[in-house]
Design a protein around this motif. Structure first.
Motif, PDB file in Angstrom:
ATOM      1  N   UNK A 103       0.598   1.637  -0.662  1.00 54.56           N
ATOM      2  CA  UNK A 103       0.617   1.438  -2.116  1.00 54.56           C
ATOM      3  C   UNK A 103       0.187   2.677  -2.897  1.00 54.56           C
ATOM      4  N   UNK A 104      -0.359   3.665  -2.196  1.00 53.55           N
ATOM      5  CA  UNK A 104      -0.914   4.822  -2.889  1.00 53.55           C
ATOM      6  C   UNK A 104      -2.340   4.601  -3.332  1.00 53.55           C
ATOM      7  N   UNK A 105      -2.963   3.539  -2.865  1.00 51.88           N
ATOM      8  CA  UNK A 105      -4.315   3.206  -3.293  1.00 51.88           C
ATOM      9  C   UNK A 105      -5.339   4.270  -2.949  1.00 51.88           C
ATOM     10  N   UNK A 106      -5.183   4.903  -1.789  1.00 50.92           N
ATOM     11  CA  UNK A 106      -6.135   5.938  -1.390  1.00 50.92           C
ATOM     12  C   UNK A 106      -6.000   7.160  -2.300  1.00 50.92           C
ATOM     13  N   UNK A 107      -4.771   7.531  -2.627  1.00 53.75           N
ATOM     14  CA  UNK A 107      -4.542   8.666  -3.527  1.00 53.75           C
ATOM     15  C   UNK A 107      -5.089   8.369  -4.917  1.00 53.75           C
ATOM     16  N   UNK A 108      -4.891   7.144  -5.379  1.00 53.40           N
ATOM     17  CA  UNK A 108      -5.427   6.745  -6.682  1.00 53.40           C
ATOM     18  C   UNK A 108      -6.946   6.798  -6.665  1.00 53.40           C
ATOM     19  N   UNK A 109      -7.555   6.341  -5.577  1.00 53.01           N
ATOM     20  CA  UNK A 109      -9.012   6.391  -5.459  1.00 53.01           C
ATOM     21  C   UNK A 109      -9.511   7.830  -5.544  1.00 53.01           C
ATOM     22  N   UNK A 110      -8.807   8.747  -4.882  1.00 51.06           N
ATOM     23  CA  UNK A 110      -9.196  10.155  -4.911  1.00 51.06           C
ATOM     24  C   UNK A 110      -9.102  10.722  -6.324  1.00 51.06           C
TER      25      UNK A 110
END
Length: 208
Positions: A11-18
């Motif tokens: 989902x891109x959740x890790x990139x969004x978190x970063x």
């Protein structure tokens, strides 16, 4: 400020978190928590990595529940999945006590549930987009990517549901659920940031 990010695979959740961590000048904790938990517990990081967001690793490793697990002559303990979860929870609590953080997964929303300076977010995405990201990351075809998503999310949901008593991915379990396919990663990050500003009444970061 504490931000927790639950996420579907791809989902891109890790990139969004970063990106959120950079925007709010927070420390990002993802797999870093495994190193902290290993260091604090005295056990090998390997066991935390193998058990990461999974339930049942030690049931498959040990012949019977309650068997004494040995690590040479240094440490002996009644070891279990729940022990690993407790060590990891202690690492989350310790990290949160050191300053503003963004946590990715690992039931951080539940572990830190008593805090009133926390926003819990769940990031979803359309299946086609998730398959595409997993294909790029794992260098595989569509079918393989779909199977990885299904298997991984089944484990992740089982782990979260077991330890929190809530439902992974259910909107009732979070403050905000957002589909990153609608706006894209950058605009979704900004949308979440605006929500956090409103929810926590946090002064706007200079990093716009």
């Amino acid at each position: 400020m504490i931000i927790t990010i639950g996420r579907q695979i791809g989902s891109g959740g890790r990139e969004i978190a970063q990106k959120l961590a950079e925007k709010f000048s927070c420390t990002l904790y993802d797999k870093e928590l495994l190193s902290i938990a290993a260091r604090e517990s005295g056990f090998s990081e390997h066991f935390f990595e193998e058990n990461d967001e999974k339930k049942g690793f030690f049931r498959s490793l040990l012949p019977s529940a309650g068997r004494t697990f040995s690590m040479g002559n240094i440490y002996r303990s009644e070891f279990s999945d729940d022990s690993l979860f407790q060590f990891q929870s202690d690492a989350i609590l310790k990290a949160a006590g050191n300053g503003s953080c963004v946590f990715v997964g690992r039931c951080a929303d539940y572990v830190l549930r008593e805090r009133d300076d926390m926003v819990n977010v769940f990031v979803t995405a359309n299946l086609d987009d998730r398959i595409r990201r997993v294909k790029e990351r794992r260098d595989c075809d569509d079918d393989r990517a779909r199977r990885l998503i299904e298997k991984g999310e089944c484990r992740r949901a089982s782990y979260y549901n077991y330890y929190t008593g809530k439902r992974w991915g259910d909107s009732a379990s979070y403050d905000l659920c957002v589909n990153s396919s609608l706006l894209g990663i950058d605009a979704t990050t900004q949308f979440i940031a605006e929500f956090i500003h409103s929810t926590l009444n946090t002064p706007r970061s200079t990093k716009q």
